[in-house]
Write an enzyme that holds these catalytic residues in place. Structure first.
Site, PDB file in Angstrom:
ATOM      1  N   LYS A   1       0.614  -1.409   0.308  1.00  0.00           N
ATOM      2  CA  LYS A   1      -0.123  -0.448  -0.833  1.00  0.00           C
ATOM      3  C   LYS A   1       1.084   1.156  -0.089  1.00  0.00           C
ATOM      4  CE  LYS A   1      -3.835   2.184   2.150  1.00  0.00           C
ATOM      5  NZ  LYS A   1      -4.902   2.515   3.693  1.00  0.00           N
TER       6      LYS A   1
ATOM      7  N   LYS B   1      -2.280  -1.529  -4.283  1.00  0.00           N
ATOM      8  CA  LYS B   1      -3.078  -0.492  -4.467  1.00  0.00           C
ATOM      9  C   LYS B   1      -2.221   0.534  -3.283  1.00  0.00           C
ATOM     10  CE  LYS B   1      -5.663   1.586  -0.472  1.00  0.00           C
ATOM     11  NZ  LYS B   1      -5.934   2.314   0.784  1.00  0.00           N
TER      12      LYS B   1
HETATM   13  C1  PBG Z   1      -7.205   3.595   5.772  1.00  0.00           C
HETATM   14  C2  PBG Z   1      -8.295   3.190   4.066  1.00  0.00           C
HETATM   15  C3  PBG Z   1      -7.693   3.915   2.543  1.00  0.00           C
HETATM   16  C4  PBG Z   1      -8.715   3.469   1.756  1.00  0.00           C
HETATM   17  C5  PBG Z   1      -8.514   2.793   1.775  1.00  0.00           C
HETATM   18  N1  PBG Z   1      -8.151   2.555   3.236  1.00  0.00           N
HETATM   19  C6  PBG Z   1      -7.173   5.670   3.103  1.00  0.00           C
HETATM   20  C7  PBG Z   1      -5.431   6.049   3.117  1.00  0.00           C
HETATM   21  O1  PBG Z   1      -5.032   5.255   3.387  1.00  0.00           O
HETATM   22  O2  PBG Z   1      -5.401   7.240   3.562  1.00  0.00           O
HETATM   23  C8  PBG Z   1      -8.043   4.286   0.622  1.00  0.00           C
HETATM   24  C9  PBG Z   1      -9.286   3.976  -0.870  1.00  0.00           C
HETATM   25  C10 PBG Z   1      -9.582   4.750  -1.692  1.00  0.00           C
HETATM   26  O3  PBG Z   1      -8.590   5.470  -2.311  1.00  0.00           O
HETATM   27  O4  PBG Z   1     -10.141   4.575  -2.594  1.00  0.00           O
HETATM   28  N2  PBG Z   1      -6.018   3.494   5.538  1.00  0.00           N
HETATM   29 ZN    ZN Z   2      -5.588   3.954   7.589  1.00  0.00          ZN
END
Ligand code: PBG
Ligand code: ZN
Length: 322
Positions: A191, A244
């Site tokens: 991520k 992601k």
């Molecule tokens: C929580 C989370 C996020 C997303 C999914 N789970 C946001 C982040 O990490 O700031 C992003 C999903 C999206 O942008 O569609 N940590």
């Molecule tokens: Zn988070």
């Protein structure tokens, strides 16, 4: 001359040699559930996406079940936020109540529960904060509690998105100790600290109050490190790994598809969705064509599972063309 165009001569031939396809079975649809009654709030930066209160969620659930997609990814938005994200692991919290409601109405729909503290903390970070530091090991304890609480509510799959080190192993152990041997873990493994999440932070009200997420989420420049993150999560017991965002990181997906036989998921995130929607609304692109091309690209790179806000539209378009 090698005549490559022979294989492109007509529909039948193109259908015969096509390497990649997309099916509704590949799709996961993210949903946002909020407290209160009779709420259906449009998310301004994500046309077509709404926050629903539990009592209004049934209309959305109907559409989802009728579409025939196998799974949703649920995000709860609590009213009360504090330093420790207490609502995240409250058995009566918004996400837990929503999951119970959904599993009662649609027992065959897989519910994937995002596990992270940022929607629940007053500071908006994904872990416990001390000064300006995001604590790792202390956060694991809370993530373990959250995972167990969501599994108890009926979540089929736990999806840790916090990027703390060691969370998959910690959560696996917590689930096992509490008897949730069959609850799966889909880890947000690679991520990245991405600008593509900003519309989501409106949708889930989870923007960090200070600093950013770069001490826990990955540097977009690092592909080899992404491989290590994925391999670590597999070692720690993840059932499914995830990359992601999706489109700017398909090199990581491709690399992992060579290296592992575990199912790979990609998260086609909010910013990727919003860009397509904005351009489509301006008449600058053909939405259906662009979305289907993106879906195929993610599959071609090696993803089996696509988490996408386009999911219900994709099912509609697949049916149109069937
Ligand atoms: C929580 C989370 C996020 C997303 C999914 N789970 C946001 C982040 O990490 O700031 C992003 C999903 C999206 O942008 O569609 N940590
Ligand atoms: Zn988070």
């Amino acid at each position: 001359m090698i005549r490559m165009r022979r294989l492109r001569v007509n529909d039948a031939m193109r259908n015969l040699v096509r390497e990649t396809s997309i099916s509704k079975n590949d799709l996961v649809y993210p949903v946002f559930v909020t407290e209160g009654e009779n709420v259906k709030n449009p998310v301004d930066s994500m046309p077509g996406i709404y926050q629903y209160s539990i009592d209004r969620f049934d209309e959305e659930l109907d559409r989802i079940v009728k579409s025939g997609i196998p799974a949703i990814l649920i995000f709860g938005i609590p009213e009360h936020k504090d330093e420790k994200g207490s609502e995240a692991y409250n058995d009566e919290g918004i996400t837990q109540r929503a999951i119970r409601h959904i599993k009662e109405k649609a027992p065959n729909l897989l519910v994937i529960a995002d596990v992270c503290l940022c929607e629940y903390t007053s500071h908006g970070h994904c872990g416990l904060v001390c000064g300006h530091e995001i604590l790792n090991d202390e956060t694991l304890v809370l993530l373990g509690k959250m995972a167990v609480s969501l599994a108890k509510a009926g979540a089929d799959v736990i999806a840790p998105s916090d990027m703390m080190d060691g969370r998959v192993e910690y959560i696996r152990q917590a689930l096992d100790e509490n008897g949730f041997l069959n609850t799966m873990i889909m880890a947000y493994s690679a991520k990245f600290a991405s600008g593509y999440y900003s519309p989501f932070r409106d949708a889930a009200q989870s923007a960090p109050a200070f600093g950013d997420r770069r001490t826990y989420q990955m540097d977009p420049a690092n592909g080899k490190e992404a491989v290590r993150e994925c391999e670590n999560d597999i070692e720690e017991g993840a059932d499914i790994i995830m990359v992601k965002p999706a489109l700017a990181y398909l090199d990581v997906v491709k690399e992992m598809s060579y290296r592992t036989d575990y199912p790979i998921a990609v998260y086609n995130v909010s910013g990727e969705y919003s860009m397509v929607k904005a351009a489509a609304q301006n008449g600058w692109i053909d939405e259906k064509r662009i979305v289907m091309e993106n879906m195929i690209a993610m599959k071609r790179a090696g993803a089996k599972i696509i988490i996408t806000y386009h999911a219900l539209d994709v099912v509609k378009w697949l049916e149109e063309d069937a």
